[in-house]
Write an enzyme that holds these catalytic residues in place. Structure first.
Site, mmCIF file in Angstrom:
data_model
loop_
_atom_site.group_PDB
_atom_site.id
_atom_site.type_symbol
_atom_site.label_atom_id
_atom_site.label_comp_id
_atom_site.label_asym_id
_atom_site.label_seq_id
_atom_site.Cartn_x
_atom_site.Cartn_y
_atom_site.Cartn_z
ATOM 1 N N HIS A 73 0.841 -1.192 0.000
ATOM 2 C CA HIS A 73 0.000 0.000 0.000
ATOM 3 C C HIS A 73 0.879 1.247 0.000
ATOM 4 O O HIS A 73 2.104 1.160 0.192
ATOM 5 C CB HIS A 73 -0.948 0.010 1.201
ATOM 6 C CG HIS A 73 -0.270 -0.192 2.520
ATOM 7 N ND1 HIS A 73 0.493 0.760 3.124
ATOM 8 C CD2 HIS A 73 -0.225 -1.279 3.341
ATOM 9 C CE1 HIS A 73 0.960 0.302 4.257
ATOM 10 N NE2 HIS A 73 0.556 -0.950 4.419
HETATM 11 P P1 TYD Z 1 -1.770 -2.707 7.330
HETATM 12 O O1 TYD Z 1 -1.311 -1.290 7.421
HETATM 13 O O2 TYD Z 1 -2.431 -3.126 6.063
HETATM 14 O O3 TYD Z 1 -0.552 -3.689 7.627
HETATM 15 P P2 TYD Z 1 0.884 -3.842 6.931
HETATM 16 O O4 TYD Z 1 1.159 -2.626 6.154
HETATM 17 O O5 TYD Z 1 1.814 -4.000 8.056
HETATM 18 O O6 TYD Z 1 0.862 -5.063 6.118
HETATM 19 O O7 TYD Z 1 -2.711 -2.994 8.573
HETATM 20 C C1 TYD Z 1 -3.205 -4.283 8.861
HETATM 21 C C2 TYD Z 1 -4.457 -4.135 9.717
HETATM 22 O O8 TYD Z 1 -4.144 -3.524 10.954
HETATM 23 C C3 TYD Z 1 -5.528 -3.287 9.049
HETATM 24 O O9 TYD Z 1 -6.796 -3.891 9.328
HETATM 25 C C4 TYD Z 1 -5.435 -1.970 9.763
HETATM 26 C C5 TYD Z 1 -4.912 -2.336 11.128
HETATM 27 N N1 TYD Z 1 -4.057 -1.299 11.705
HETATM 28 C C6 TYD Z 1 -4.513 -0.528 12.751
HETATM 29 O O10 TYD Z 1 -5.665 -0.696 13.238
HETATM 30 N N2 TYD Z 1 -3.695 0.418 13.302
HETATM 31 C C7 TYD Z 1 -2.449 0.629 12.809
HETATM 32 O O11 TYD Z 1 -1.711 1.507 13.330
HETATM 33 C C8 TYD Z 1 -1.986 -0.162 11.706
HETATM 34 C C9 TYD Z 1 -0.610 0.041 11.120
HETATM 35 C C10 TYD Z 1 -2.822 -1.118 11.193
#
Ligand code: TYD
Length: 158
Positions: A73
């Site tokens: 992302h």
């Molecule tokens: P995501 O940012 O997609 O994870 P990564 O980039 O590490 O693969 O986040 C995964 C899930 O966690 C998504 O449902 C959103 C949640 N999340 C939060 O609630 N708070 C946060 O600070 C972060 C980074 C993610």
């Protein structure tokens, strides 16, 4: 979710390529203070001094199973600093035009990722921890989760 940048065939590390052309400057490695001590080393990070933003959130990725990837992302506004506080992993970054891969394996070096950069994390070593400092509270509205949408907007901004 399949990784675009760290899949097969492997992305070219493209050493020296500037990724991120906006006002925050490119994706770059930032040295962090390291207090060496026979009892163990200590690293600290101060908002606005060692990272070029005020830190509003910290999160960390851990227990990543072998072969799994994270990220996939970009963010409209968010800036981040990513540190391999334990172990190692690769971070592929893409500003919609250029791509580069950074291998992180030091607790005293952070990877600064400005806004409008697609990132993918992969090749986590066993027991590794990705410590992330973020400039904003969590907001799903700040995410691009569709690469084509991100690339379209990134090319308009550049
Ligand atoms: P995501 O940012 O997609 O994870 P990564 O980039 O590490 O693969 O986040 C995964 C899930 O966690 C998504 O449902 C959103 C949640 N999340 C939060 O609630 N708070 C946060 O600070 C972060 C980074 C993610």
């Amino acid at each position: 979710m399949g990784l675009r940048l760290l899949g097969d065939p492997p992305a070219n590390p493209a050493e020296g390529v500037r990724v991120g052309a906006g006002p925050q400057g490119p994706v770059r490695l930032l040295p962090l203070p390291k207090i060496s001590d026979p009892r163990g080393n200590l690293t600290f990070i101060e908002s606005g001094r060692h990272v070029p933003f005020e830190c509003r959130r910290v999160y960390y990725l851990y227990d990543v199973p072998g072969g799994e990837g994270r990220g996939g992302h970009a963010h409209r506004e968010l800036q981040q600093l990513v540190v391999a506080s334990s172990g190692s992993f690769d971070v592929a970054v893409d500003d919609g035009t250029r791509t580069r891969v950074f291998s992180l394996n030091r607790s005293y070096t952070g990877l600064y990722i400005p806004s409008m950069v697609w990132r993918e994390l992969a090749n986590f070593s066993s027991g590794s921890v990705a410590l992330v400092l973020a400039s904003e509270h969590y907001s799903e509205a700040d995410y691009y989760r569709d690469y084509d949408e991100f690339a379209r907007d990134a090319r308009v901004v550049a």
